[in-house]
Write an enzyme that holds these catalytic residues in place. Structure first.
Site, mmCIF file in Angstrom:
data_model
loop_
_atom_site.group_PDB
_atom_site.id
_atom_site.type_symbol
_atom_site.label_atom_id
_atom_site.label_comp_id
_atom_site.label_asym_id
_atom_site.label_seq_id
_atom_site.Cartn_x
_atom_site.Cartn_y
_atom_site.Cartn_z
ATOM 1 N N HIS A 76 0.597 -1.221 -0.035
ATOM 2 C CA HIS A 76 -0.490 0.104 -0.100
ATOM 3 C C HIS A 76 0.929 1.062 0.181
ATOM 4 C CE1 HIS A 76 -3.848 -2.365 1.724
ATOM 5 N NE2 HIS A 76 -3.342 -2.660 0.424
ATOM 6 N N GLU A 95 0.922 3.684 1.628
ATOM 7 C CA GLU A 95 1.126 4.285 3.032
ATOM 8 C C GLU A 95 2.530 3.669 3.720
ATOM 9 O OE1 GLU A 95 -3.104 4.398 3.098
ATOM 10 O OE2 GLU A 95 -1.727 3.171 2.577
ATOM 11 N N CYS A 115 -5.775 1.422 5.100
ATOM 12 C CA CYS A 115 -6.898 0.572 6.332
ATOM 13 C C CYS A 115 -6.139 0.389 7.228
ATOM 14 C CB CYS A 115 -6.628 -0.761 4.981
ATOM 15 S SG CYS A 115 -4.405 -1.064 5.106
ATOM 16 N N CYS A 118 -2.389 -0.235 7.359
ATOM 17 C CA CYS A 118 -1.613 0.680 7.028
ATOM 18 C C CYS A 118 -1.397 1.768 8.590
ATOM 19 C CB CYS A 118 -2.237 1.932 6.069
ATOM 20 S SG CYS A 118 -2.001 0.815 4.271
#
Length: 153
Positions: free
Chosen positions: A77, A79, A105, A108
């Site tokens: 992801h 992040e 999410c 993260c």
């Protein structure tokens, strides 16, 4: 008119997300401290691995809904990528602000908490209530970005 700092960094995040190789959702992230950019990230396969744009999306093939079964995705992801890139270069993000195109999410969110991120500014929604609950519990200020027309100096 000059953009506010949030507008400025969110515009940069929009550019960062264009590097994404995800077929389902392009996400960009940026970590800032004292108005200085520390690290950037976008969602895509780890270094040296083939991207979904090259081999297809397993989650799409299996009809996995958004926000579920993260382990079936080849991508890291945005992040996570920003936090890892900072660590890779030896840059502390403790006390920083994370700008991201989509609400983090739970995976993260946990990384941001343990990395010492103090504020998250996000644009788009994501179906993950636990993420928001944990960020609040950890004392991280979470702000949904709303464009501002004020002049910032």
């Amino acid at each position: 008119m000059r953009p506010s700092w949030d507008e400025y960094f969110m515009e940069i995040v929009e550019l960062i997300k264009t590097r994404s190789t995800c077929l389902r959702r392009q996400v960009g992230a940026l970590i800032v401290k004292d108005k200085r950019i520390l690290a950037t990230g976008y969602n895509g396969a780890p270094m040296g691995c083939k991207h979904c744009s090259e081999i297809g999306c397993l989650r799409e093939k299996l009809n996995v809904p958004s926000g579920q079964r993260h382990e079936l995705c080849r991508a890291i992801h945005a992040e996570q990528n920003a936090i890892v890139q900072a660590a890779y270069s030896g840059t502390s993000v403790n006390g920083g602000t994370l700008y991201v195109t989509t609400q983090p999410c739970i995976l993260c969110a946990k990384m941001a908490i343990n990395a010492g991120i103090k504020k998250i500014v996000f644009k788009g929604d994501y179906p993950d209530e636990l993420s928001m609950e944990m960020l609040k519990e950890a004392g991280i200020r979470v702000v949904k970005f709303v464009p501002d027309s004020k002049i910032q100096c």
